[in-house]
Design a protein around this motif. Structure first.
Motif, short mmCIF file in Angstrom:
data_model
loop_
_atom_site.label_atom_id
_atom_site.label_comp_id
_atom_site.label_asym_id
_atom_site.label_seq_id
_atom_site.Cartn_x
_atom_site.Cartn_y
_atom_site.Cartn_z
N GLN A 12 4.09 -8.10 -2.12
CA GLN A 12 2.84 -8.85 -2.02
C GLN A 12 2.54 -9.05 -0.55
O GLN A 12 3.37 -9.54 0.20
CB GLN A 12 2.95 -10.20 -2.71
CG GLN A 12 1.65 -11.00 -2.62
CD GLN A 12 1.68 -12.24 -3.48
OE1 GLN A 12 2.36 -12.28 -4.49
NE2 GLN A 12 0.95 -13.25 -3.08
N VAL A 13 1.35 -8.64 -0.15
CA VAL A 13 0.94 -8.72 1.26
C VAL A 13 -0.01 -9.89 1.43
O VAL A 13 -0.94 -10.07 0.64
CB VAL A 13 0.23 -7.41 1.68
CG1 VAL A 13 -0.18 -7.48 3.14
CG2 VAL A 13 1.13 -6.22 1.43
N PRO A 23 3.97 -5.34 9.86
CA PRO A 23 5.29 -4.76 9.59
C PRO A 23 5.46 -4.31 8.14
O PRO A 23 6.12 -3.30 7.86
CB PRO A 23 6.26 -5.91 9.91
CG PRO A 23 5.50 -6.82 10.81
CD PRO A 23 4.06 -6.69 10.42
N VAL A 24 4.85 -5.04 7.20
CA VAL A 24 4.95 -4.64 5.79
C VAL A 24 4.23 -3.31 5.57
O VAL A 24 4.73 -2.42 4.88
CB VAL A 24 4.37 -5.75 4.88
CG1 VAL A 24 4.34 -5.30 3.43
CG2 VAL A 24 5.16 -7.03 5.04
N ILE A 25 3.07 -3.16 6.18
CA ILE A 25 2.31 -1.91 6.05
C ILE A 25 3.09 -0.76 6.68
O ILE A 25 3.12 0.34 6.13
CB ILE A 25 0.90 -2.08 6.65
CG1 ILE A 25 0.10 -3.05 5.76
CG2 ILE A 25 0.19 -0.74 6.79
CD1 ILE A 25 -1.22 -3.49 6.32
N GLU A 26 3.76 -1.02 7.78
CA GLU A 26 4.61 0.03 8.37
C GLU A 26 5.72 0.42 7.41
O GLU A 26 6.07 1.61 7.30
CB GLU A 26 5.18 -0.45 9.70
CG GLU A 26 4.14 -0.51 10.80
CD GLU A 26 4.71 -1.04 12.11
OE1 GLU A 26 5.95 -0.98 12.30
OE2 GLU A 26 3.91 -1.51 12.93
N ALA A 27 6.30 -0.53 6.70
CA ALA A 27 7.34 -0.22 5.71
C ALA A 27 6.76 0.62 4.58
O ALA A 27 7.41 1.56 4.10
CB ALA A 27 7.95 -1.51 5.16
N ALA A 40 1.36 -2.25 -3.78
CA ALA A 40 1.10 -3.44 -2.96
C ALA A 40 0.12 -4.34 -3.69
O ALA A 40 -0.88 -3.87 -4.21
CB ALA A 40 0.53 -3.03 -1.61
N ALA A 41 0.43 -5.62 -3.72
CA ALA A 41 -0.46 -6.59 -4.35
C ALA A 41 -0.99 -7.53 -3.28
O ALA A 41 -0.21 -8.14 -2.55
CB ALA A 41 0.30 -7.38 -5.41
N PRO A 51 -4.65 -3.73 10.20
CA PRO A 51 -3.88 -2.56 9.78
C PRO A 51 -4.17 -2.17 8.32
O PRO A 51 -3.60 -1.22 7.82
CB PRO A 51 -2.44 -3.02 9.93
CG PRO A 51 -2.48 -4.47 9.57
CD PRO A 51 -3.81 -4.95 10.11
N TYR A 52 -5.08 -2.90 7.66
CA TYR A 52 -5.30 -2.68 6.23
C TYR A 52 -5.95 -1.34 5.93
O TYR A 52 -5.72 -0.77 4.87
CB TYR A 52 -6.16 -3.81 5.66
CG TYR A 52 -5.55 -5.17 5.91
CD1 TYR A 52 -4.47 -5.61 5.17
CD2 TYR A 52 -6.03 -5.99 6.93
CE1 TYR A 52 -3.88 -6.84 5.42
CE2 TYR A 52 -5.45 -7.21 7.18
CZ TYR A 52 -4.38 -7.64 6.42
OH TYR A 52 -3.81 -8.83 6.66
#
Length: 193
Positions: A12-13, A23-27, A40-41, A51-52
């Motif tokens: 969940q972002v 960092p989550v988007i990079e993962a 991704a929720a 970065p979206y």
């Protein structure tokens, strides 16, 4: 080497913080490069742009209609009715085209300068109307006097109080609903809303 056949990353972002989402988007992107499916929720719409913009192509939006807070509780009229009479009146109010969604059962209202609250049988917060449904125990002291004091406190806090008896509800529920409708119209017309 990663075996991506049985791995799915679900995350969940928080779309309100691009800094925390980065960092989550990079993962996600690392997983995609290594063949790991990603779900991704986002609990709210994300801003357009970095970065979206790197993850939202091909995204699906699942949305629900906004429901007013007063309608998100246990019963259709708000919170739980405390008596059979309250349940009957709350149900009738919800079934009335003009009154549906206006009343909550057993709502607490802040009153007085000291931060006290009172719990009322039915509350129309939009028009600041309280409907109290009184059984026979409300005819004698100390309840009778306490009810009059509550009415005073509610009045000075800006609420109009309509008191009806359980006998009135039992004898003619449609007349009770018509009385409530008349008070709503009176208050609405007085306030110009």
């Amino acid at each position: 080497m990663i075996d991506s056949a049985g791995v799915i990353l679900v995350w969940q972002v928080d779309p309100s913080s691009a800094l925390r989402a980065g960092p989550v988007i990079e993962a996600f992107e690392w997983c995609a490069r290594h063949g790991v499916p990603v779900v991704a929720a986002l609990p709210a719409l994300s801003p357009e742009g970095a970065p979206y913009d790197r993850i939202l192509y091909g995204a699906f939006a699942f949305a629900r209609a906004e429901v007013p807070a007063v309608r998100r509780f246990i019963s259709p009229a708000g919170t739980h009715p405390a008596s059979e009479t309250e349940r009957r009146v709350a149900t009738a109010l919800e079934q009335d085209a003009e009154l549906t969604g206006l009343f909550a059962c057993n709502a607490s209202i802040p009153i007085g300068a000291w931060g006290g609250t009172v719990r009322v049988d039915l509350l129309c917060a939009t028009h600041r109307i309280v409907v109290e449904l009184d059984g026979p125990e409300h005819r004698a002291e100390p309840k009778f006097g306490n009810d009059r004091h509550r009415d005073y406190e509610l009045l000075t806090a800006g609420y109009l109080v309509l008191r009806l008896t359980n006998e009135q509800v039992a004898a003619d529920l449609s007349l009770v609903i018509e009385k409530v409708r008349a008070v709503i119209r009176l208050r609405r017309d007085a306030n110009g809303s």
